[in-house]
Scaffold this active site. Structure first.
Site, mmCIF file in Angstrom:
data_model
loop_
_atom_site.group_PDB
_atom_site.id
_atom_site.type_symbol
_atom_site.label_atom_id
_atom_site.label_comp_id
_atom_site.label_asym_id
_atom_site.label_seq_id
_atom_site.Cartn_x
_atom_site.Cartn_y
_atom_site.Cartn_z
ATOM 1 C CG HIS A 179 -65.144 17.042 -28.933
ATOM 2 N ND1 HIS A 179 -64.351 16.190 -29.666
ATOM 3 C CD2 HIS A 179 -64.819 16.812 -27.635
ATOM 4 C CE1 HIS A 179 -63.585 15.473 -28.849
ATOM 5 N NE2 HIS A 179 -63.847 15.840 -27.604
ATOM 6 C CB CYS A 217 -60.385 13.306 -25.264
ATOM 7 S SG CYS A 217 -61.644 13.435 -26.540
ATOM 8 C CG LEU A 218 -65.256 10.071 -22.679
ATOM 9 C CD1 LEU A 218 -66.766 10.131 -22.545
ATOM 10 C CD2 LEU A 218 -64.673 9.015 -21.753
ATOM 11 C CD GLN A 238 -66.325 13.411 -27.309
ATOM 12 O OE1 GLN A 238 -66.963 14.161 -26.589
ATOM 13 N NE2 GLN A 238 -65.264 12.751 -26.886
ATOM 14 C CG HIS A 253 -62.039 18.752 -24.089
ATOM 15 N ND1 HIS A 253 -60.762 18.247 -24.128
ATOM 16 C CD2 HIS A 253 -62.848 17.792 -24.618
ATOM 17 C CE1 HIS A 253 -60.804 17.026 -24.671
ATOM 18 N NE2 HIS A 253 -62.056 16.728 -24.968
ATOM 19 C CD GLU A 254 -66.699 17.564 -23.903
ATOM 20 O OE1 GLU A 254 -67.102 17.089 -24.983
ATOM 21 O OE2 GLU A 254 -65.828 17.015 -23.205
ATOM 22 N N GLY A 283 -67.317 15.068 -19.761
ATOM 23 C CA GLY A 283 -67.899 15.794 -20.875
ATOM 24 C C GLY A 283 -68.067 14.874 -22.069
HETATM 25 ZN ZN ZN Z 1 -62.946 15.135 -25.956
#
Ligand code: ZN
Length: 176
Positions: free
Chosen positions: A145, A99-100, A51, A141-142, A46
Protein backbone atom coordinates in the site's frame (compact mmCIF):
# COMPACT_ATOMS: atom_id res chain seq x y z
CA UNK A 1 -9.10 9.15 19.31
CA UNK A 2 -11.10 9.44 16.16
CA UNK A 3 -12.19 7.07 13.48
CA UNK A 4 -10.81 7.99 10.06
CA UNK A 5 -12.52 7.67 6.68
CA UNK A 6 -11.43 4.59 4.76
CA UNK A 7 -10.45 5.14 1.14
CA UNK A 8 -11.82 2.48 -1.15
CA UNK A 9 -11.02 1.29 -4.66
CA UNK A 10 -10.56 3.14 -6.98
CA UNK A 11 -9.64 6.25 -5.01
CA UNK A 12 -6.54 7.60 -6.77
CA UNK A 13 -4.67 8.07 -3.46
CA UNK A 14 -4.38 4.28 -3.22
CA UNK A 15 -2.14 4.39 -6.32
CA UNK A 16 0.34 6.97 -5.00
CA UNK A 17 3.69 6.37 -3.37
CA UNK A 18 3.84 7.39 0.29
CA UNK A 19 6.67 9.53 1.74
CA UNK A 20 8.90 8.70 4.73
CA UNK A 21 7.96 10.10 8.13
CA UNK A 22 10.60 12.63 9.19
CA UNK A 23 10.05 12.55 12.95
CA UNK A 24 7.72 11.11 15.56
CA UNK A 25 5.67 14.20 16.39
CA UNK A 26 2.47 14.41 18.47
CA UNK A 27 0.63 14.52 15.12
CA UNK A 28 2.14 11.18 14.11
CA UNK A 29 1.28 9.68 17.50
CA UNK A 30 -2.27 10.90 17.06
CA UNK A 31 -2.40 9.53 13.51
CA UNK A 32 -1.20 6.11 14.72
CA UNK A 33 -3.83 6.03 17.48
CA UNK A 34 -6.57 7.00 15.03
CA UNK A 35 -5.39 4.37 12.54
CA UNK A 36 -5.50 1.69 15.25
CA UNK A 37 -9.04 2.68 16.18
CA UNK A 38 -10.10 2.72 12.53
CA UNK A 39 -8.56 -0.71 11.84
CA UNK A 40 -10.11 -2.35 14.90
CA UNK A 41 -13.52 -0.83 14.17
CA UNK A 42 -13.34 -2.22 10.62
CA UNK A 43 -12.20 -5.65 11.90
CA UNK A 44 -8.98 -5.41 9.89
CA UNK A 45 -5.60 -6.99 10.58
CA UNK A 46 -3.72 -4.21 8.80
CA UNK A 47 -4.15 -0.60 7.72
CA UNK A 48 -1.72 1.61 5.79
CA UNK A 49 -1.46 5.43 5.59
CA UNK A 50 -2.80 5.81 2.03
CA UNK A 51 -5.92 3.85 3.00
CA UNK A 52 -7.01 6.71 5.26
CA UNK A 53 -5.77 9.42 2.92
CA UNK A 54 -2.30 9.99 4.41
CA UNK A 55 0.58 9.50 1.98
CA UNK A 56 3.01 8.58 4.75
CA UNK A 57 5.07 5.42 5.25
CA UNK A 58 3.19 4.07 8.24
CA UNK A 59 1.01 1.04 8.76
CA UNK A 60 -0.64 -0.89 11.58
CA UNK A 61 -0.63 -4.68 11.82
CA UNK A 62 -2.18 -7.22 14.13
CA UNK A 63 -0.43 -10.56 14.26
CA UNK A 64 -2.02 -13.89 15.03
CA UNK A 65 -0.76 -15.33 18.29
CA UNK A 66 -1.31 -18.77 19.72
CA UNK A 67 -2.94 -18.91 23.13
CA UNK A 68 -2.06 -21.46 25.80
CA UNK A 69 -4.97 -23.64 24.66
CA UNK A 70 -3.60 -23.79 21.11
CA UNK A 71 -6.16 -21.38 19.72
CA UNK A 72 -5.16 -18.47 17.48
CA UNK A 73 -6.21 -14.98 18.53
CA UNK A 74 -5.31 -11.55 17.19
CA UNK A 75 -2.45 -9.87 19.01
CA UNK A 76 -2.16 -6.19 19.95
CA UNK A 77 -1.89 -3.59 17.16
CA UNK A 78 1.68 -2.65 16.23
CA UNK A 79 2.80 0.56 14.56
CA UNK A 80 5.32 0.18 11.72
CA UNK A 81 7.05 3.32 10.41
CA UNK A 82 9.39 3.75 7.41
CA UNK A 83 9.78 -0.02 6.82
CA UNK A 84 12.32 -1.58 4.48
CA UNK A 85 11.67 -5.16 3.41
CA UNK A 86 14.51 -7.35 2.16
CA UNK A 87 15.71 -10.93 1.78
CA UNK A 88 12.44 -12.59 0.77
CA UNK A 89 12.59 -16.37 1.09
CA UNK A 90 12.63 -18.47 -2.06
CA UNK A 91 9.89 -20.55 -0.50
CA UNK A 92 6.51 -19.10 -1.40
CA UNK A 93 3.04 -19.70 0.01
CA UNK A 94 -0.49 -18.98 -1.20
CA UNK A 95 -2.96 -17.30 1.10
CA UNK A 96 -6.31 -15.58 0.68
CA UNK A 97 -6.09 -11.84 1.33
CA UNK A 98 -8.80 -9.32 2.04
CA UNK A 99 -8.32 -5.55 2.07
CA UNK A 100 -10.22 -2.76 3.81
CA UNK A 101 -9.98 -0.77 0.57
CA UNK A 102 -11.52 -3.67 -1.38
CA UNK A 103 -14.48 -4.59 0.85
CA UNK A 104 -15.91 -8.06 0.28
CA UNK A 105 -13.16 -9.06 -2.13
CA UNK A 106 -10.86 -11.96 -1.26
CA UNK A 107 -8.09 -13.08 -3.58
CA UNK A 108 -5.52 -15.82 -3.31
CA UNK A 109 -2.00 -14.47 -3.65
CA UNK A 110 1.38 -16.17 -3.72
CA UNK A 111 4.11 -14.40 -1.77
CA UNK A 112 7.40 -15.30 -0.06
CA UNK A 113 6.93 -17.24 3.18
CA UNK A 114 9.51 -15.18 5.05
CA UNK A 115 10.98 -11.72 4.74
CA UNK A 116 13.24 -9.39 6.70
CA UNK A 117 12.00 -5.99 7.89
CA UNK A 118 13.75 -2.96 9.33
CA UNK A 119 11.38 -0.32 10.71
CA UNK A 120 10.90 2.39 13.27
CA UNK A 121 8.43 2.06 16.13
CA UNK A 122 6.43 4.86 17.70
CA UNK A 123 9.28 5.53 20.17
CA UNK A 124 11.59 6.27 17.25
CA UNK A 125 13.62 3.08 17.77
CA UNK A 126 14.87 1.13 14.76
CA UNK A 127 14.00 -2.55 14.89
CA UNK A 128 15.13 -5.47 12.73
CA UNK A 129 13.08 -8.59 12.46
CA UNK A 130 12.64 -11.74 10.41
CA UNK A 131 8.96 -12.28 9.72
CA UNK A 132 7.23 -15.43 8.64
CA UNK A 133 3.80 -16.87 7.84
CA UNK A 134 0.83 -14.65 8.79
CA UNK A 135 3.00 -11.82 10.13
CA UNK A 136 5.06 -11.74 6.94
CA UNK A 137 1.91 -11.89 4.84
CA UNK A 138 0.14 -8.96 6.51
CA UNK A 139 3.34 -6.92 6.45
CA UNK A 140 3.92 -7.48 2.73
CA UNK A 141 0.31 -6.57 1.95
CA UNK A 142 0.52 -3.33 3.97
CA UNK A 143 3.94 -2.45 2.60
CA UNK A 144 2.50 -2.74 -0.92
CA UNK A 145 0.00 0.00 0.00
CA UNK A 146 2.91 2.38 0.70
CA UNK A 147 3.98 1.89 -2.90
CA UNK A 148 0.55 2.27 -4.48
CA UNK A 149 0.19 -1.48 -5.05
CA UNK A 150 -3.06 -3.37 -4.35
CA UNK A 151 -3.65 -7.11 -3.92
CA UNK A 152 -5.47 -7.21 -7.28
CA UNK A 153 -2.20 -6.21 -8.99
CA UNK A 154 -0.66 -9.47 -7.80
CA UNK A 155 -3.13 -11.88 -9.37
CA UNK A 156 -2.96 -13.14 -12.96
CA UNK A 157 -5.03 -11.77 -15.82
CA UNK A 158 -7.59 -14.55 -15.69
CA UNK A 159 -8.19 -14.11 -11.95
CA UNK A 160 -8.36 -10.36 -12.42
CA UNK A 161 -11.03 -10.79 -15.06
CA UNK A 162 -13.02 -12.96 -12.67
CA UNK A 163 -13.04 -10.29 -9.95
CA UNK A 164 -13.78 -7.40 -12.34
CA UNK A 165 -17.54 -7.41 -11.48
CA UNK A 166 -16.66 -7.16 -7.76
CA UNK A 167 -14.33 -4.25 -8.48
CA UNK A 168 -17.01 -2.46 -10.48
CA UNK A 169 -19.48 -3.00 -7.63
CA UNK A 170 -17.06 -1.49 -5.08
CA UNK A 171 -16.40 1.43 -7.41
CA UNK A 172 -20.11 2.05 -7.88
CA UNK A 173 -20.86 1.82 -4.19
CA UNK A 174 -18.10 4.13 -2.92
CA UNK A 175 -17.54 6.41 -5.91
CA UNK A 176 -20.93 6.70 -7.63
ZN1 ZN B 1 -5.08 -3.63 1.84
Amino acid sequence: MAKLTLRRYDDSILRKKASPIEAITPEIERLAADMIETMIHANGVGLAGPQIGQLLRIFIIRDEIMEAGGEYVLGPPEVIINPTLSNPSEEKVSMVEGCLSLPGLYVEITRPKKIHMRYMNLKGEWIEEFLDDFRARVTMHENDHLNGVLSIDRIDKRERKKVEPNLLAIKKKYHP
